[in-house]
Design a protein around this motif. Structure first.
Motif, PDB file in Angstrom:
ATOM      1  N   GLU A  25       0.826  -1.206   0.000  1.00  0.00           N
ATOM      2  CA  GLU A  25       0.000   0.000   0.000  1.00  0.00           C
ATOM      3  C   GLU A  25       0.864   1.261   0.000  1.00  0.00           C
ATOM      4  OE1 GLU A  25      -0.865  -2.732   1.712  1.00  0.00           O
ATOM      5  OE2 GLU A  25      -2.549  -3.099   0.363  1.00  0.00           O
ATOM      6  N   GLU A  26       1.963   1.248   0.771  1.00  0.00           N
ATOM      7  CA  GLU A  26       2.882   2.387   0.747  1.00  0.00           C
ATOM      8  C   GLU A  26       3.493   2.560  -0.636  1.00  0.00           C
ATOM      9  OE1 GLU A  26       5.119   2.821   4.886  1.00  0.00           O
ATOM     10  OE2 GLU A  26       5.095   0.751   4.202  1.00  0.00           O
ATOM     11  N   GLU A  27       3.855   1.431  -1.244  1.00  0.00           N
ATOM     12  CA  GLU A  27       4.425   1.470  -2.582  1.00  0.00           C
ATOM     13  C   GLU A  27       3.438   2.071  -3.572  1.00  0.00           C
ATOM     14  OE1 GLU A  27       6.373  -1.667  -5.798  1.00  0.00           O
ATOM     15  OE2 GLU A  27       5.742  -2.351  -3.820  1.00  0.00           O
ATOM     16  N   ALA A  28       2.168   1.654  -3.462  1.00  0.00           N
ATOM     17  CA  ALA A  28       1.133   2.168  -4.356  1.00  0.00           C
ATOM     18  C   ALA A  28       0.954   3.672  -4.182  1.00  0.00           C
ATOM     19  CB  ALA A  28      -0.181   1.441  -4.088  1.00  0.00           C
ATOM     20  N   ALA A  29       0.932   4.142  -2.929  1.00  0.00           N
ATOM     21  CA  ALA A  29       0.747   5.572  -2.684  1.00  0.00           C
ATOM     22  C   ALA A  29       1.912   6.394  -3.224  1.00  0.00           C
ATOM     23  CB  ALA A  29       0.570   5.824  -1.182  1.00  0.00           C
ATOM     24  N   LEU A  30       3.145   5.881  -3.080  1.00  0.00           N
ATOM     25  CA  LEU A  30       4.302   6.597  -3.613  1.00  0.00           C
ATOM     26  C   LEU A  30       4.269   6.637  -5.146  1.00  0.00           C
ATOM     27  CD1 LEU A  30       7.150   5.278  -1.285  1.00  0.00           C
ATOM     28  CD2 LEU A  30       6.323   7.633  -1.422  1.00  0.00           C
ATOM     29  N   SER A  31       3.877   5.543  -5.774  1.00  0.00           N
ATOM     30  CA  SER A  31       3.766   5.523  -7.230  1.00  0.00           C
ATOM     31  C   SER A  31       2.723   6.531  -7.699  1.00  0.00           C
ATOM     32  CB  SER A  31       3.386   4.120  -7.721  1.00  0.00           C
ATOM     33  OG  SER A  31       4.423   3.206  -7.483  1.00  0.00           O
ATOM     34  N   PHE A  32       1.585   6.555  -7.027  1.00  0.00           N
ATOM     35  CA  PHE A  32       0.524   7.492  -7.396  1.00  0.00           C
ATOM     36  C   PHE A  32       0.984   8.931  -7.211  1.00  0.00           C
ATOM     37  CE2 PHE A  32      -3.564   9.685  -6.913  1.00  0.00           C
ATOM     38  CZ  PHE A  32      -4.263   9.146  -7.993  1.00  0.00           C
ATOM     39  N   GLY A  33       1.665   9.191  -6.090  1.00  0.00           N
ATOM     40  CA  GLY A  33       2.168  10.537  -5.851  1.00  0.00           C
ATOM     41  C   GLY A  33       3.175  10.983  -6.883  1.00  0.00           C
ATOM     42  N   PRO A  78      -5.087  -7.290   3.678  1.00  0.00           N
ATOM     43  CA  PRO A  78      -3.658  -6.986   3.532  1.00  0.00           C
ATOM     44  C   PRO A  78      -3.153  -7.348   2.156  1.00  0.00           C
ATOM     45  CG  PRO A  78      -4.096  -8.182   5.570  1.00  0.00           C
ATOM     46  CD  PRO A  78      -5.360  -8.211   4.763  1.00  0.00           C
ATOM     47  N   SER A  79      -2.203  -6.562   1.685  1.00  0.00           N
ATOM     48  CA  SER A  79      -1.636  -6.847   0.365  1.00  0.00           C
ATOM     49  C   SER A  79      -0.761  -8.083   0.417  1.00  0.00           C
ATOM     50  CB  SER A  79      -0.795  -5.669  -0.113  1.00  0.00           C
ATOM     51  OG  SER A  79       0.371  -5.564   0.656  1.00  0.00           O
ATOM     52  N   GLN A  80      -0.622  -8.717  -0.744  1.00  0.00           N
ATOM     53  CA  GLN A  80       0.372  -9.775  -0.851  1.00  0.00           C
ATOM     54  C   GLN A  80       1.742  -9.141  -0.921  1.00  0.00           C
ATOM     55  OE1 GLN A  80      -0.332 -12.469  -4.056  1.00  0.00           O
ATOM     56  NE2 GLN A  80      -2.507 -12.070  -4.073  1.00  0.00           N
ATOM     57  N   PRO A  81       2.771  -9.816  -0.448  1.00  0.00           N
ATOM     58  CA  PRO A  81       4.108  -9.290  -0.676  1.00  0.00           C
ATOM     59  C   PRO A  81       4.398  -9.260  -2.161  1.00  0.00           C
ATOM     60  CG  PRO A  81       4.126 -11.044   0.962  1.00  0.00           C
ATOM     61  CD  PRO A  81       2.783 -11.052   0.319  1.00  0.00           C
ATOM     62  N   GLY A  82       5.116  -8.281  -2.596  1.00  0.00           N
ATOM     63  CA  GLY A  82       5.449  -8.192  -4.002  1.00  0.00           C
ATOM     64  C   GLY A  82       6.163  -6.908  -4.270  1.00  0.00           C
ATOM     65  N   ALA A  83       6.474  -6.626  -5.503  1.00  0.00           N
ATOM     66  CA  ALA A  83       7.221  -5.424  -5.744  1.00  0.00           C
ATOM     67  C   ALA A  83       7.013  -4.844  -7.084  1.00  0.00           C
ATOM     68  CB  ALA A  83       8.678  -5.711  -5.606  1.00  0.00           C
ATOM     69  N   HIS A 108      -7.174  14.721  -5.178  1.00  0.00           N
ATOM     70  CA  HIS A 108      -7.319  14.820  -3.722  1.00  0.00           C
ATOM     71  C   HIS A 108      -6.610  13.696  -2.992  1.00  0.00           C
ATOM     72  CE1 HIS A 108     -10.146  18.074  -4.275  1.00  0.00           C
ATOM     73  NE2 HIS A 108     -10.820  17.328  -5.124  1.00  0.00           N
ATOM     74  N   GLY A 109      -6.202  12.651  -3.708  1.00  0.00           N
ATOM     75  CA  GLY A 109      -5.465  11.598  -3.052  1.00  0.00           C
ATOM     76  C   GLY A 109      -5.903  10.207  -3.467  1.00  0.00           C
ATOM     77  N   VAL A 110      -5.421   9.226  -2.725  1.00  0.00           N
ATOM     78  CA  VAL A 110      -5.672   7.820  -3.002  1.00  0.00           C
ATOM     79  C   VAL A 110      -6.987   7.407  -2.353  1.00  0.00           C
ATOM     80  CG1 VAL A 110      -4.834   5.467  -2.614  1.00  0.00           C
ATOM     81  CG2 VAL A 110      -3.207   7.296  -3.150  1.00  0.00           C
ATOM     82  N   ARG A 111      -7.858   6.779  -3.133  1.00  0.00           N
ATOM     83  CA  ARG A 111      -9.111   6.259  -2.594  1.00  0.00           C
ATOM     84  C   ARG A 111      -8.970   4.805  -2.156  1.00  0.00           C
ATOM     85  NH1 ARG A 111     -13.784   8.293  -6.862  1.00  0.00           N
ATOM     86  NH2 ARG A 111     -13.117  10.479  -7.043  1.00  0.00           N
ATOM     87  N   ALA A 112      -8.275   4.017  -2.952  1.00  0.00           N
ATOM     88  CA  ALA A 112      -8.103   2.599  -2.640  1.00  0.00           C
ATOM     89  C   ALA A 112      -6.847   2.101  -3.333  1.00  0.00           C
ATOM     90  CB  ALA A 112      -9.316   1.787  -3.102  1.00  0.00           C
ATOM     91  N   ALA A 113      -6.173   1.115  -2.727  1.00  0.00           N
ATOM     92  CA  ALA A 113      -4.944   0.586  -3.309  1.00  0.00           C
ATOM     93  C   ALA A 113      -4.793  -0.873  -2.922  1.00  0.00           C
ATOM     94  CB  ALA A 113      -3.731   1.390  -2.826  1.00  0.00           C
ATOM     95  N   ARG A 114      -4.171  -1.621  -3.806  1.00  0.00           N
ATOM     96  CA  ARG A 114      -3.901  -3.033  -3.532  1.00  0.00           C
ATOM     97  C   ARG A 114      -2.672  -3.471  -4.303  1.00  0.00           C
ATOM     98  NH1 ARG A 114      -7.120  -7.579  -1.768  1.00  0.00           N
ATOM     99  NH2 ARG A 114      -5.556  -9.084  -1.135  1.00  0.00           N
ATOM    100  N   SER A 115      -1.826  -4.280  -3.676  1.00  0.00           N
ATOM    101  CA  SER A 115      -0.665  -4.869  -4.322  1.00  0.00           C
ATOM    102  C   SER A 115      -0.901  -6.364  -4.455  1.00  0.00           C
ATOM    103  CB  SER A 115       0.593  -4.610  -3.486  1.00  0.00           C
ATOM    104  OG  SER A 115       1.706  -5.284  -4.025  1.00  0.00           O
TER     105      SER A 115
END
Length: 437
Positions: free
Chosen positions: A110-118, A140-145, A234-241
């Motif tokens: 989720e942190e990775e997704a937010a940084l990519s979006f930003g 929870p997200s699956q581990p991945g990259a 306005h920001g991230v509404r939803a994210a999943r890895s």
């Protein structure tokens, strides 16, 4: 002026961005990428291989010298897929600390997704690029990259911007395709993309649109995983890895050259299963625009456009239709390794994983019903740099109380300078063009 250095360490590539931040945006000084394939074999073994760590440490030594030369005052390194999955990730942490003097941050999906979006959002809707991960993102997200890549080249042959639908709207009916058919070669990249077929969205000040339609579904197709983010200015509404990346899927399923229809179908099945998980959190069909970042998307866009060489400026904010994505995917599935390697926009480190990455992209386009995908050269690396530049500096640690005795502590570990150097690095190709991820 705030000068920062950001490092993104993914499954396939490691990248560096050094930039100045003036309060309104980043001003790039250097952007570098090396293919190190840190995640090679992690899906099978659960560990980072010694030779992969050696390649990564060699690249980091070069980056450390560049950071010192340019005088960056703050450094942040983010590690994603392979590191999240590996049992021996402490070996990476120790080596990075010895080389850079900072610990790598092993972030969540989720942190990775937010940084990519930003990193991507500013060029699309004029946002600040400073977004946190959503408070609630479902399971929870699956581990991945994610592995991302970007290598600047000289302008090549390309189409006339502005000739395609600028918004990439979701006006096709979403569906779930069946098993992949027999791969067939549909033609050369020049036949797939000729002059006038590379549409490009306009930006404020260029005579075009000031923004794309929102909400945006951002897809970051990496080496170990794919991040999916729904959001707007306005920001991230939803994210999943989810654990479907080009390296991971190629290692799991691709055994023949070219791949067989059954191998392609197995990848498609894995992607659908992952998208079923993602759809429980992220409404995949509710976006107005589909945006893709990382090397899979930019390489497919370059092939669809028939570029004579990779040109990041031409690819950034270009529009590739769903039909072009499908055609390029079939082309790649029908090619041998040597034929893919001969494509002028193909990075050497991407040759063995581009077909699996293209299948991820094609399946996502079909599931969302998107008419097109907008490619962005801005991604998690830019998000890391923005977040670092706008965050307050860390306070120095408080001084410890003096010891009661002058006797040396038995619990004290060796100093960083005494750490043994990481092993020498085997080489991997690092030629021009988009890196794997």
């Amino acid at each position: 002026m705030n000068r920062v250095a950001a490092i993104d360490c993914g499954t396939n590539s490691i990248r560096l961005l050094v930039a100045d931040y003036d309060g309104s945006g980043l001003h790039e000084l250097t952007r570098r990428m090396e293919i190190v394939r840190l995640g090679a074999g992690v899906d099978r073994t659960g560990e980072l291989a010694p030779e992969a760590l050696a390649r990564t440490f060699a690249a980091l030594r070069d980056y450390a010298a560049e950071i010192e030369r340019l005088g960056a005052t703050r450094v942040r390194m983010v590690a994603t897929s392979a590191t999240r999955d590996a049992r021996n990730r402490d070996e990476l942490v120790t080596g990075v600390r010895a080389i850079l003097g900072v610990d790598p941050e092993v972030i969540s999906g989720e942190e990775e997704a937010a940084l990519s979006f930003g990193g991507a959002i500013g060029d699309l809707v004029g946002g600040s690029g400073q977004f946190a991960a959503p408070d609630r993102v479902g399971a929870p997200s699956q581990p991945g990259a994610s592995d991302r890549s970007e290598t600047r080249g000289q302008p090549g042959a390309s189409g006339n911007p502005g000739s395609s639908d600028a918004r990439g709207g979701l006006d096709r009916q979403p569906g779930r395709p069946g098993a992949a058919g027999t791969p067939t070669q549909l033609g050369t990249p020049t036949q797939l993309g000729t002059s006038g077929q590379l549409g490009k969205i306009g930006l404020s000040g260029t005579g075009g649109l000031s923004s794309v339609a929102t909400p945006i579904l951002l897809a970051d197709i990496g080496g170990g995983s794919t991040e999916l983010v729904l959001g707007d200015a306005h920001g991230v509404r939803a994210a999943r890895s989810v654990n479907v990346g080009c390296v991971r899927l190629a290692e799991r399923h691709l055994r023949d050259d070219p791949p067989t229809a059954a191998q392609a179908a197995a990848i498609v099945a894995d992607v659908h299963a992952a998208l079923d998980l993602a759809a429980a959190t992220v409404p995949l069909t509710e976006a107005a625009t589909l945006v893709g970042v990382a090397g899979t998307v930019t390489t497919v866009a370059a092939l669809a456009a028939g570029l004579a060489e990779y040109d990041a400026d031409r690819i950034h904010l270009s529009v590739t239709s769903a039909e072009q994505v499908a055609a390029v995917t079939e082309l790649l599935l029908g090619m041998t390794h040597d034929e893919r390697a001969a494509l002028p926009v193909m990075h050497p480190g991407r040759v063995d994983v581009i077909a699996s990455g293209a299948l991820v992209l094609r399946t996502l386009v079909e599931r969302t019903g998107a008419a097109a995908v907008v490619a962005s050269e801005r991604d998690i690396l830019d998000g890391i740099a923005l977040a670092l530049a706008t965050s307050p500096p860390a306070l120095p640690p408080a001084p410890a109380d003096p010891p009661l005795s002058a006797a040396p502590s038995l619990s004290a570990g060796p100093s960083l300078s005494a750490a043994p150097p990481p092993p020498a690095a085997p080489s991997l190709p690092t030629g021009a063009g988009p890196a794997a991820g």
